[in-house]
Design a protein around this motif. Structure first.
Motif, PDB file in Angstrom:
ATOM      1  N   VAL A 213       0.847  -1.177   0.000  1.00 51.44           N
ATOM      2  CA  VAL A 213       0.000   0.000   0.000  1.00 51.44           C
ATOM      3  C   VAL A 213       0.888   1.234   0.000  1.00 51.44           C
ATOM      4  O   VAL A 213       1.924   1.261   0.670  1.00 51.44           O
ATOM      5  N   ASN A 214       0.488   2.230  -0.786  1.00 52.15           N
ATOM      6  CA  ASN A 214       1.325   3.427  -0.885  1.00 52.15           C
ATOM      7  C   ASN A 214       0.886   4.524   0.080  1.00 52.15           C
ATOM      8  O   ASN A 214       1.321   5.665  -0.028  1.00 52.15           O
ATOM      9  N   ALA A 215       0.006   4.160   1.041  1.00 54.24           N
ATOM     10  CA  ALA A 215      -0.514   5.156   1.985  1.00 54.24           C
ATOM     11  C   ALA A 215       0.639   5.955   2.565  1.00 54.24           C
ATOM     12  O   ALA A 215       1.578   5.410   3.152  1.00 54.24           O
ATOM     13  N   SER A 216       0.585   7.242   2.370  1.00 57.07           N
ATOM     14  CA  SER A 216       1.643   8.132   2.861  1.00 57.07           C
ATOM     15  C   SER A 216       1.109   9.551   2.692  1.00 57.07           C
ATOM     16  O   SER A 216       0.099   9.770   2.026  1.00 57.07           O
ATOM     17  N   PRO A 217       1.762  10.530   3.299  1.00 57.27           N
ATOM     18  CA  PRO A 217       1.195  11.879   3.277  1.00 57.27           C
ATOM     19  C   PRO A 217       1.224  12.523   1.887  1.00 57.27           C
ATOM     20  O   PRO A 217       1.989  12.114   1.009  1.00 57.27           O
ATOM     21  N   SER A 218       0.391  13.528   1.726  1.00 59.27           N
ATOM     22  CA  SER A 218       0.435  14.394   0.551  1.00 59.27           C
ATOM     23  C   SER A 218      -0.163  15.717   0.993  1.00 59.27           C
ATOM     24  O   SER A 218      -0.701  15.823   2.098  1.00 59.27           O
ATOM     25  N   ALA A 219      -0.099  16.715   0.107  1.00 58.49           N
ATOM     26  CA  ALA A 219      -0.674  18.015   0.445  1.00 58.49           C
ATOM     27  C   ALA A 219      -2.135  18.095   0.026  1.00 58.49           C
ATOM     28  O   ALA A 219      -2.739  19.164   0.066  1.00 58.49           O
ATOM     29  N   ARG A 220      -2.714  16.982  -0.387  1.00 55.91           N
ATOM     30  CA  ARG A 220      -4.110  17.000  -0.827  1.00 55.91           C
ATOM     31  C   ARG A 220      -5.001  16.753   0.397  1.00 55.91           C
ATOM     32  O   ARG A 220      -4.910  15.723   1.058  1.00 55.91           O
ATOM     33  N   LYS A 221      -5.874  17.725   0.634  1.00 58.24           N
ATOM     34  CA  LYS A 221      -6.719  17.659   1.839  1.00 58.24           C
ATOM     35  C   LYS A 221      -7.631  16.452   1.838  1.00 58.24           C
ATOM     36  O   LYS A 221      -8.055  15.978   2.884  1.00 58.24           O
ATOM     37  N   SER A 222      -7.976  15.947   0.665  1.00 56.47           N
ATOM     38  CA  SER A 222      -8.920  14.833   0.595  1.00 56.47           C
ATOM     39  C   SER A 222      -8.296  13.510   0.992  1.00 56.47           C
ATOM     40  O   SER A 222      -8.986  12.509   1.155  1.00 56.47           O
ATOM     41  N   GLU A 223      -6.970  13.473   1.144  1.00 52.06           N
ATOM     42  CA  GLU A 223      -6.307  12.198   1.415  1.00 52.06           C
ATOM     43  C   GLU A 223      -5.824  12.116   2.855  1.00 52.06           C
ATOM     44  O   GLU A 223      -5.582  13.130   3.503  1.00 52.06           O
ATOM     45  N   SER A 224      -5.663  10.876   3.329  1.00 49.62           N
ATOM     46  CA  SER A 224      -5.096  10.673   4.661  1.00 49.62           C
ATOM     47  C   SER A 224      -3.859   9.800   4.514  1.00 49.62           C
ATOM     48  O   SER A 224      -3.755   9.020   3.572  1.00 49.62           O
ATOM     49  N   PRO A 225      -2.911   9.922   5.431  1.00 47.78           N
ATOM     50  CA  PRO A 225      -1.662   9.160   5.289  1.00 47.78           C
ATOM     51  C   PRO A 225      -1.804   7.673   5.563  1.00 47.78           C
ATOM     52  O   PRO A 225      -0.833   6.932   5.475  1.00 47.78           O
ATOM     53  N   THR A 226      -3.033   7.227   5.886  1.00 43.86           N
ATOM     54  CA  THR A 226      -3.193   5.803   6.147  1.00 43.86           C
ATOM     55  C   THR A 226      -4.020   5.106   5.078  1.00 43.86           C
ATOM     56  O   THR A 226      -4.308   3.920   5.183  1.00 43.86           O
ATOM     57  N   GLU A 227      -4.403   5.844   4.041  1.00 44.01           N
ATOM     58  CA  GLU A 227      -5.215   5.236   2.996  1.00 44.01           C
ATOM     59  C   GLU A 227      -4.456   5.118   1.693  1.00 44.01           C
ATOM     60  O   GLU A 227      -3.752   6.037   1.307  1.00 44.01           O
ATOM     61  N   ALA A 228      -4.678   4.019   0.992  1.00 48.62           N
ATOM     62  CA  ALA A 228      -4.051   3.838  -0.311  1.00 48.62           C
ATOM     63  C   ALA A 228      -4.627   4.851  -1.281  1.00 48.62           C
ATOM     64  O   ALA A 228      -5.755   5.307  -1.126  1.00 48.62           O
ATOM     65  N   ARG A 229      -3.838   5.204  -2.291  1.00 45.92           N
ATOM     66  CA  ARG A 229      -4.352   6.130  -3.282  1.00 45.92           C
ATOM     67  C   ARG A 229      -3.918   5.676  -4.674  1.00 45.92           C
ATOM     68  O   ARG A 229      -2.916   5.003  -4.859  1.00 45.92           O
ATOM     69  N   ILE A 230      -4.758   6.091  -5.651  1.00 42.50           N
ATOM     70  CA  ILE A 230      -4.470   5.722  -7.039  1.00 42.50           C
ATOM     71  C   ILE A 230      -3.381   6.638  -7.556  1.00 42.50           C
ATOM     72  O   ILE A 230      -3.505   7.849  -7.514  1.00 42.50           O
TER      73      ILE A 230
ATOM     74  N   VAL B  14       6.385  24.541  -0.385  1.00 44.60           N
ATOM     75  CA  VAL B  14       6.489  23.840   0.886  1.00 44.60           C
ATOM     76  C   VAL B  14       5.126  23.927   1.560  1.00 44.60           C
ATOM     77  O   VAL B  14       4.594  25.014   1.751  1.00 44.60           O
ATOM     78  N   ASP B  15       4.539  22.776   1.876  1.00 48.35           N
ATOM     79  CA  ASP B  15       3.204  22.726   2.483  1.00 48.35           C
ATOM     80  C   ASP B  15       3.266  22.089   3.863  1.00 48.35           C
ATOM     81  O   ASP B  15       4.189  21.330   4.164  1.00 48.35           O
ATOM     82  N   SER B  16       2.261  22.374   4.667  1.00 46.71           N
ATOM     83  CA  SER B  16       2.076  21.640   5.919  1.00 46.71           C
ATOM     84  C   SER B  16       1.199  20.444   5.622  1.00 46.71           C
ATOM     85  O   SER B  16       0.094  20.591   5.076  1.00 46.71           O
ATOM     86  N   VAL B  17       1.685  19.269   5.928  1.00 42.94           N
ATOM     87  CA  VAL B  17       0.969  18.033   5.586  1.00 42.94           C
ATOM     88  C   VAL B  17       0.926  17.128   6.806  1.00 42.94           C
ATOM     89  O   VAL B  17       1.681  17.327   7.761  1.00 42.94           O
ATOM     90  N   PRO B  18       0.058  16.094   6.797  1.00 41.27           N
ATOM     91  CA  PRO B  18       0.032  15.168   7.931  1.00 41.27           C
ATOM     92  C   PRO B  18       1.352  14.398   8.039  1.00 41.27           C
ATOM     93  O   PRO B  18       2.061  14.214   7.049  1.00 41.27           O
ATOM     94  N   ASP B  19       1.663  13.948   9.247  1.00 44.49           N
ATOM     95  CA  ASP B  19       2.837  13.093   9.434  1.00 44.49           C
ATOM     96  C   ASP B  19       2.536  11.705   8.870  1.00 44.49           C
ATOM     97  O   ASP B  19       1.387  11.259   8.897  1.00 44.49           O
ATOM     98  N   PRO B  20       3.556  10.987   8.391  1.00 38.61           N
ATOM     99  CA  PRO B  20       3.311   9.612   7.954  1.00 38.61           C
ATOM    100  C   PRO B  20       3.028   8.711   9.148  1.00 38.61           C
ATOM    101  O   PRO B  20       3.381   9.044  10.285  1.00 38.61           O
ATOM    102  N   GLU B  21       2.389   7.568   8.882  1.00 40.32           N
ATOM    103  CA  GLU B  21       2.094   6.612   9.957  1.00 40.32           C
ATOM    104  C   GLU B  21       2.473   5.212   9.533  1.00 40.32           C
ATOM    105  O   GLU B  21       2.570   4.919   8.331  1.00 40.32           O
ATOM    106  N   ILE B  22       2.674   4.349  10.496  1.00 37.49           N
ATOM    107  CA  ILE B  22       2.910   2.927  10.231  1.00 37.49           C
ATOM    108  C   ILE B  22       1.617   2.358   9.656  1.00 37.49           C
ATOM    109  O   ILE B  22       0.544   2.521  10.239  1.00 37.49           O
ATOM    110  N   VAL B  23       1.712   1.711   8.500  1.00 35.24           N
ATOM    111  CA  VAL B  23       0.521   1.156   7.857  1.00 35.24           C
ATOM    112  C   VAL B  23       0.622  -0.367   7.764  1.00 35.24           C
ATOM    113  O   VAL B  23      -0.365  -1.077   7.921  1.00 35.24           O
ATOM    114  N   ASN B  24       1.805  -0.849   7.465  1.00 33.77           N
ATOM    115  CA  ASN B  24       2.044  -2.295   7.368  1.00 33.77           C
ATOM    116  C   ASN B  24       3.092  -2.705   8.391  1.00 33.77           C
ATOM    117  O   ASN B  24       3.937  -1.899   8.775  1.00 33.77           O
TER     118      ASN B  24
END
Lengths: 230, 407
Positions: A213-230, B14-24
């Motif tokens: 899964v590529n779940a990771s942060p981005s600057a897109r408000k609609s996404e969360s760092p724990t969800e996979a994205r296309i 440069v943007d403020s974004v959420p921190d990464p998290e453990i997923v797997n």
């Protein structure tokens, strides 16, 4: 030279045409005969000579809707183990898109809850028609199923040292009307995309212990760092 | 957290974004202490790589401190690690053959289709480099999620500075693999096109691997000077006819091995919708392989051409006739970083490789966008930029020694 007896096959155009007549009609049993190309669609007397499986034919055998799709993947594990992991249908939601749950109704019948758009779900009811340990599992939908489908998973040895080849072969006939359109969306216009993705995730799960899964942060408000994205 | 993000052609912010998290379970999270801008990041900056989306976090040359580990990670909090740009599972067919950049499992099912359609098989995953390589966030940020943390990260012992080891993430093994792919024999002359960071490491690696002589080609004086300092003879292609020069410098035979460390030229790829366009008519021929074309024509008969330079699509007027008639061997590919990590780390520790000489600038994440602009517009003065999240905005450190160099 004697010909092998004709057996109804999932890709035979006559059977596919019979299947679309009447809502929810069953497809004929999936037969191993379809595995190898035998006859050209255009000229019944012309024998095709390629060794490749039927779903790679240029003139893909199909009925009005149910085209044959097939997809192969090689997994770095022994054949019996790969078969056993697939055999446990209840784990399919671990690696299949859209499959919310899988419930064994009895020894042969299984109920699948498939996610559809707009929060709806559809039910697929199947029975296992063939189960040869380490080699083949075949299924088809039964009366009462909202989706008409048939398919099989074939397991064979990859070249020495490389593990197992899994081939997923299937077809489906969506019912008519708005439900049919919904189902088509669920399975996407090209069911081979679904098969490709599901097999890829099955391979990831078996070889790495995880679904990638590529779940990771981005600057897109609609996404969360724990969800996979296309 | 703060992160350097892509928002379109020539639009890095440069943007403020959420921190990464453990997923797997095999994941780890690192706090980034140093992250570099790569030459291939310029392809993203110029908008030539399809699959980028506004808001993507950039950065694939990363290192830092482990701050969180998943249940199946082998890393420990507090360890200092360099992260290979290639994401590799370690257990597929390709990883088992040490072809880590070809990992079969690291590109998620959702993103694997486009590269499969374009190239025949899907690419392995990588950090911060568009959705062709899996859509993973990059590390030009304060924190980074690292999948398969039991396979990739290189643990750094005390006694080595961050800057000395950072390039283990990409450009050092890339230059090294480029030289390894030359199958260097005693007495060989190796020609290297491109004196950017990869070319410079390729020059250094070729000499370490026993090349008798290295000839480097570029047109930026500062970069050619760096190549000279590494032990190469230099050619400015604005001054000389390169092919004639190479022939005359090698007594008429041509170089034994040629490295293309230039890659795809300006025009690149122009694809809007990845899957549809790729399906419609596989990539249009828009890569301009000037350096590669020259390398093939310059290489001696029966010689070797090594291609670390990144290409994406199809090439016009490719001299396949010259390649075949001269019996050239071509080796190419994205770097199998994990294959070389341990060996190169040892060599750095033993002082056999100089890894900091090319760094021209160090700056904060906040100055990232300005650094991208300079990296793109002033390639003579900006030879390699390292971003450090702990530095303050506006505090840009330039390496003065390079600025004082003259011929």
């Amino acid at each position: 030279m004697a010909r092998a007896p004709e057996r109804p096959s999932i890709m035979d155009s006559h059977s596919a045409q019979r299947a679309v007549l009447g809502a929810g009609a069953l497809l004929a049993t999936v037969g191993a005969a379809f595995f190898f190309a035998t006859r050209s669609k255009n000229d019944p007397n012309e024998r095709l000579i390629s060794d490749a499986p039927k779903w790679t034919l240029r003139d893909k055998p199909k009925g009005k809707k149910g085209a044959l799709i097939g997809r192969s993947v090689t997994i770095n594990l022994p054949r019996q183990e790969v078969y056993a992991r697939w055999r446990d249908f209840t784990r399919f939601p671990d690696f299949m898109d859209n499959v919310r749950s899988v419930e064994k109704l009895d020894e042969r019948r299984t109920k699948w809850t498939i996610e559809a758009p707009a929060g709806k779900t559809v039910e697929l009811l199947t029975e296992t028609t063939h189960d040869v340990p380490g080699e083949r599992i075949a299924w088809r939908s039964v009366e009462g199923s909202q989706i008409t489908t048939a398919g099989e998973a074939l397991f064979s040895n990859a070249p020495p040292g490389r593990g197992t080849v899994v081939q997923l072969v299937m077809t489906y006939v969506p019912p008519a009307g708005t439900l049919g359109k919904l189902i088509a969306k669920v399975f996407q216009r090209e069911p081979n995309i679904q098969a490709r993705r599901d097999l890829r995730r099955f391979k990831q799960l078996l070889e790495t212990g995880e679904v990638t899964v590529n779940a990771s942060p981005s600057a897109r408000k609609s996404e969360s760092p724990t969800e996979a994205r296309i | 957290m703060r992160a350097v993000t892509w928002h379109g052609r020539h639009d890095v912010r440069v943007d403020s974004v959420p921190d990464p998290e453990i997923v797997n379970p095999r994941d780890a999270i690192i706090k980034v202490t140093a992250t570099a801008i790569c030459g291939s990041d310029l392809h993203l900056y110029d908008g030539y790589i399809p699959g980028m989306r506004a808001g993507d976090i950039l950065g694939h040359e990363n290192m830092g401190e482990v701050v969180e580990v998943g249940a199946k990670s082998t890393l420990k909090k507090g360890q200092r690690v360099v992260i290979p740009f290639t994401i590799s599972c370690g257990s597929c067919f390709f990883c088992s053959k040490l072809q880590f950049s070809a990992c079969d499992n690291s590109n998620p099912a959702e993103t694997a289709d486009p590269s499969e359609i374009a190239y025949g098989h899907s690419m392995g995953g990588a950090f911060g480099y568009a959705h062709l390589t899996g859509g993973y966030a990059g590390g030009q940020a304060e924190y980074l999620r690292v999948p398969y943390s039991d396979v990739g990260p290189i643990i750094i012992p005390d006694g080595l500075e961050d800057d000395e080891v950072l390039f283990l993430s990409d450009i050092l093994p890339t230059g090294w693999q480029a030289a390894v792919n030359c199958d260097i024999e005693p007495g060989d002359t190796v020609a290297v096109w491109g004196c950017g960071p990869v070319g410079l490491f390729a020059i250094q690696s070729a000499l370490v691997l026993g090349a008798h002589r290295v000839i480097a080609i570029d047109h930026y004086p500062r970069r050619l000077e760096l190549a000279k300092s590494m032990g190469a003879e230099i050619l400015n292609y604005e001054e000389v006819d390169v092919r004639e020069a190479l022939n005359e410098m090698t007594g008429g035979i041509g170089p034994d091995a040629c490295i293309d460390a230039v890659g795809m030229e300006s025009h690149g790829l122009s694809i809007d919708n990845l899957i549809d366009t790729a399906k419609a008519h596989t990539f249009l021929g828009t890569d301009r392989p000037h350096a590669l074309r020259q390398a093939i024509l310059a290489c001696r008969k029966g010689g070797r051409v090594s291609i670390p330079g990144v290409y994406g699509g199809m090439a016009d007027k490719f001299p396949i006739g010259a390649l075949m008639e001269k019996g050239l061997t071509v080796k190419s590919g994205q770097t199998h970083v994990q294959k070389f990590g341990k060996q190169l780390l040892e060599m750095i520790g033993e002082g056999k490789l100089d890894t900091t000489f090319m760094i021209s600038h160090r700056a904060s994440l906040e100055d990232g966008p300005a650094m991208y602009r300079h990296w793109h517009d002033e390639q003579n003065d900006y030879t390699k930029i390292v971003l450090k999240p702990q530095m303050a905005k506006g505090d840009v450190k330039e390496t003065r020694e390079l600025a004082d160099v003259s011929f």
